[in-house]
Design a protein around this motif. Structure first.
Motif, PDB file in Angstrom:
ATOM      1  N   LEU A  25      -9.983  -9.686  -1.679  1.00 56.16           N
ATOM      2  CA  LEU A  25     -10.183  -9.141  -2.507  1.00 56.16           C
ATOM      3  C   LEU A  25      -9.043  -9.765  -3.078  1.00 56.16           C
ATOM      4  N   GLY A  26      -7.944  -9.407  -2.316  1.00 54.10           N
ATOM      5  CA  GLY A  26      -6.639  -9.402  -3.209  1.00 54.10           C
ATOM      6  C   GLY A  26      -5.894  -8.991  -3.031  1.00 54.10           C
ATOM      7  N   LEU A  27      -6.368  -7.181  -2.476  1.00 54.99           N
ATOM      8  CA  LEU A  27      -5.470  -6.275  -3.487  1.00 54.99           C
ATOM      9  C   LEU A  27      -4.090  -5.917  -2.322  1.00 54.99           C
ATOM     10  N   GLY A  28      -3.004  -5.477  -2.629  1.00 55.46           N
ATOM     11  CA  GLY A  28      -2.244  -4.965  -2.127  1.00 55.46           C
ATOM     12  C   GLY A  28      -2.122  -3.713  -2.223  1.00 55.46           C
ATOM     13  N   SER A  29      -2.426  -2.881  -3.330  1.00 58.05           N
ATOM     14  CA  SER A  29      -1.332  -1.336  -3.554  1.00 58.05           C
ATOM     15  C   SER A  29      -3.467  -0.848  -3.507  1.00 58.05           C
ATOM     16  N   VAL A  30      -2.816   0.353  -3.551  1.00 61.11           N
ATOM     17  CA  VAL A  30      -4.252   1.286  -3.831  1.00 61.11           C
ATOM     18  C   VAL A  30      -3.485   2.877  -4.447  1.00 61.11           C
ATOM     19  N   HIS A  31      -3.731   3.219  -5.578  1.00 65.20           N
ATOM     20  CA  HIS A  31      -3.294   3.787  -6.880  1.00 65.20           C
ATOM     21  C   HIS A  31      -4.210   5.508  -6.135  1.00 65.20           C
ATOM     22  N   LEU A  42      -7.253   8.943   3.203  1.00 64.71           N
ATOM     23  CA  LEU A  42      -6.078   8.326   2.555  1.00 64.71           C
ATOM     24  C   LEU A  42      -5.548   8.019   3.604  1.00 64.71           C
ATOM     25  N   ASP A  43      -5.733   7.876   4.984  1.00 67.35           N
ATOM     26  CA  ASP A  43      -5.030   8.081   5.800  1.00 67.35           C
ATOM     27  C   ASP A  43      -5.378   6.761   6.603  1.00 67.35           C
ATOM     28  N   TYR A  44      -6.725   5.599   5.795  1.00 63.74           N
ATOM     29  CA  TYR A  44      -7.274   4.167   6.212  1.00 63.74           C
ATOM     30  C   TYR A  44      -6.007   2.893   5.208  1.00 63.74           C
ATOM     31  N   VAL A  45      -5.501   3.431   4.588  1.00 64.15           N
ATOM     32  CA  VAL A  45      -4.230   3.176   4.111  1.00 64.15           C
ATOM     33  C   VAL A  45      -3.795   2.221   4.204  1.00 64.15           C
ATOM     34  N   LYS A  46      -2.828   2.986   5.091  1.00 71.74           N
ATOM     35  CA  LYS A  46      -1.785   2.233   5.168  1.00 71.74           C
ATOM     36  C   LYS A  46      -1.963   1.701   6.792  1.00 71.74           C
ATOM     37  N   PRO A  47      -3.083   2.097   6.999  1.00 78.48           N
ATOM     38  CA  PRO A  47      -3.461   0.974   8.809  1.00 78.48           C
ATOM     39  C   PRO A  47      -3.948  -0.385   8.200  1.00 78.48           C
ATOM     40  N   ALA A  48      -4.840  -0.587   6.910  1.00 79.66           N
ATOM     41  CA  ALA A  48      -5.120  -2.628   6.135  1.00 79.66           C
ATOM     42  C   ALA A  48      -4.498  -2.696   5.733  1.00 79.66           C
ATOM     43  N   GLY A  49      -3.027  -1.882   6.017  1.00 85.59           N
ATOM     44  CA  GLY A  49      -1.997  -3.270   5.428  1.00 85.59           C
ATOM     45  C   GLY A  49      -1.354  -3.002   3.568  1.00 85.59           C
ATOM     46  N   LEU A  50      -1.913  -1.859   3.274  1.00 86.24           N
ATOM     47  CA  LEU A  50      -2.473  -1.087   1.992  1.00 86.24           C
ATOM     48  C   LEU A  50      -0.583  -0.396   1.721  1.00 86.24           C
ATOM     49  N   ASN A  51      -0.526  -0.060   0.239  1.00 89.31           N
ATOM     50  CA  ASN A  51       0.605   0.280   0.079  1.00 89.31           C
ATOM     51  C   ASN A  51      -0.253   1.320  -1.062  1.00 89.31           C
TER      52      ASN A  51
END
Length: 595
Positions: A25-31, A42-51
């Motif tokens: 859907l276009g997300l690039g970062s997680v707050h 939170l272990d899944y944030v970086k492997p998903a390509g998210l900041n």
């Protein structure tokens, strides 16, 4: 635990599924803020390509997600059950009211503990473990409690679709024991088609609007802040230009219309604004009201609400004609195709010129005739806000805090193609500092992605905020530094809560604040020293000469790194619109709303 419904299909962890959908859907970062109930999420944030942004507190995380979502059309934050959840709910309420799309993902206790009503930390200790989710039902457009693995993927998709289409926050609970549960991987994008879309209905709405324009002699266009959520700003600007109809914005809608368009008339302030402007609005025989937000503050005590019997309200998916009841058939139009049809029809329609007399407070005229104060004179509001027009550039992101700042910014003359962000309903002071972080981050991502929206971005994200509001969310500066975002923060220091002073208790101590050394904030929050990649500016201005010298500095103009500029003004000074409106509201309070 494994979902066997997708037999033969690739299986992935449920948490991975959620983040994969958000990336699509276009997300690039997680707050968000880490907590023991969400750490495995939170272990899944970086492997998903998210900041991972990593905010200092959950309230700021919510505000930042709001700013991010207004730019990108989607945002996400992760909090922990109970304490984190409730810390964020103020921001979620604001996002619901002002329609910012936030996916609030909450790590919750294991399902067995929830079913047993265990006395868990971060709960109220009385076994009511669903109470926080129940609270969030009132401020979110959809909720998903992912306790059934078989239904979880469809529930996630439906909830995310609601977030995008309604541009409002949604609430997803993920129990700690189901983070790794296996579900079928998505094989196609989420279906974002509009339920109830009816092209024939859409065509009829367009025809009715054009027919109404043709019949009118004194039409007007009003632009409300919710029109930005339609995500057709370019088309709306073209409609205003093609029709030549006199166009005004509400404070919440400022910046949507390019102010260089000849028929743009400025911010309409109703009873507290220009009398010439008000008279012509009162005489209008047709008002096209795009994306209205008729709150008391945004309409200056409801005095700027157009007359219902001449108003066509154009919402994101539906239109309401005059005083008729709203269409309850469930038929909707698509903003993109609706505007395309409207532009095509207007292009083929010959319209007359619509004269409009501008009053003495029209900002471009005031700016043109402004005689700058001498360099040794103290800085005063009315000249300050007009003068700051010359500092702004096309492609800037501009955020303006509630109260003094937004009242003054009404007189700013904006360059074309800016994003102007403020609050028109919730007015939770301090919102804009974390929102600056979110907006700057979103625009940086768009620029990196090569998106059309960021094509003309100046690289500058600028905030105007009062000293009182700054104290509510100052940790947002830490989040800006952590993510090395290019931002300029202009702090208006006038010793306290100016709006409240003018409404009631001008000299009372409850409207005072503890003075801070605001320009030392960057140092306190660990900003780098002598870093050419992320320069830091911390300066003060107490006179016009000091301010002009500061704003003319190439490093300040460039907007790279972090700049905190503190501008001192007299406690008793305030922008004229604020003085007028505060008097208007004080009288309403005394008379029980009868002016």
């Amino acid at each position: 635990m494994t979902n066997t419904n997708g037999e033969g299909q690739e299986q992935i962890d449920l948490c991975e599924y959620i983040f994969k959908r958000l990336v699509q859907l276009g997300l690039g970062s997680v707050h968000g803020v880490p907590g023991d109930y969400n750490l495995t999420i939170l272990d899944y944030v970086k492997p998903a390509g998210l900041n991972w942004v990593g905010n200092a507190n959950e309230l700021n995380s919510g505000y930042a997600s709001d700013g991010y979502g207004r730019i990108k059309g989607i945002s996400a934050m992760v909090t922990s059950y109970g304490v984190g959840d409730l810390s964020a709910i103020n921001a979620i309420g604001g996002a619901y009211g002002e329609r910012a799309p936030i996916v609030h993902l909450v790590g919750t206790p294991p399902t067995a503990a929830q079913e047993a009503g265990a006395c868990l930390h971060h709960s109220l200790g009385d076994g009511r473990l669903r109470i926080f989710a129940d609270m969030n039902k009132f401020v979110t457009a959809a909720q998903a409690n992912l306790i059934d693995v078989d239904k979880a993927p469809a529930l996630v998709d439906a909830t995310l679709k609601t977030c995008v289409l309604e541009s409002r926050p949604v609430y997803i609970e993920l129990p700690t024991n189901l983070v790794h549960a296996k579900v079928p991987a998505p094989t196609s994008p989420i279906d974002l088609s509009l339920p109830g879309y009816d092209e024939e209905h859409e065509t009829k709405v367009v025809s009715s609007i054009v027919e109404s324009i043709q019949k009118s002699k004194k039409p007007m266009i009003f632009m409300g802040g919710l029109a930005a959520r339609f995500r057709v700003t370019e088309e709306i600007n073209e409609f205003v230009r093609l029709t030549g109809i006199p166009t005004a914005t509400m404070t919440f809608g400022k910046g949507i219309i390019n102010e260089s368009i000849p028929n743009y008339q400025g911010v309409y302030m109703g009873a507290v604004g220009d009398t010439v402007f008000k008279q012509q609005v009162d005489e209008a025989d047709l008002v096209l009201d795009f994306g209205p937000m008729h709150s008391d503050v945004n309409t200056f005590g409801f005095s700027a609400v157009p007359k219902a019997d001449v108003t066509i309200t154009i919402n994101q998916y539906s239109a309401k004609f005059f005083s008729k009841d709203s269409d309850t058939s469930g038929r909707v139009y698509s903003p993109k195709s609706f505007m395309a049809k409207l532009l095509k029809s207007i292009s083929a329609t010959k319209l007359p010129e619509y004269p409009f007399k501008r009053g003495s407070t029209y900002p471009p005229h005031l700016l043109q005739n402004l005689k700058p104060s001498s360099k040794n004179e103290k800085i005063e509001h009315d000249e300050f806000w007009l003068s700051m027009s010359n500092f702004l550039r096309s492609g800037d992101i501009i955020l303006v805090e509630a109260g003094t700042a937004i009242a003054g910014a009404c007189s700013m003359v904006l360059p074309d193609n800016v994003i102007f962000m403020n609050s028109g309903l919730w007015l939770s002071i301090g919102y804009t500092l974390p929102a600056l972080q979110g907006a700057a981050l979103a625009r940086r991502e768009q620029r990196k992605e090569g998106s059309k929206e960021a094509a003309g971005f100046s690289g500058r994200s600028i905030l105007f905020i009062g000293d009182g509001s700054l104290q509510m969310s100052v940790q947002g500066i830490s989040d800006i530094i952590r993510n090395k975002l290019d931002t300029t923060i202009i702090v208006i220091n006038n010793d306290g809560y100016t709006v409240e002073r003018y409404i009631h208790g001008f000299d009372e101590s409850y409207n005072d604040i503890q003075p801070w050394r605001n320009t030392q904030a960057a140092s306190f929050f660990g900003a780098p020293i002598n870093d050419s990649d992320y320069p830091v500016i911390a300066e003060q201005a107490r006179s016009w000469g000091e301010l002009r010298s500061l704003l003319a500095r190439p490093d300040v103009e460039k907007g790279k790194g972090l700049a905190v500029i503190e501008v001192f003004m007299d406690l008793k000074d305030a922008p004229l619109p604020l003085k007028n409106f505060a008097g208007f509201m004080a009288n309403r309070n005394k008379t029980n709303g009868k002016n």
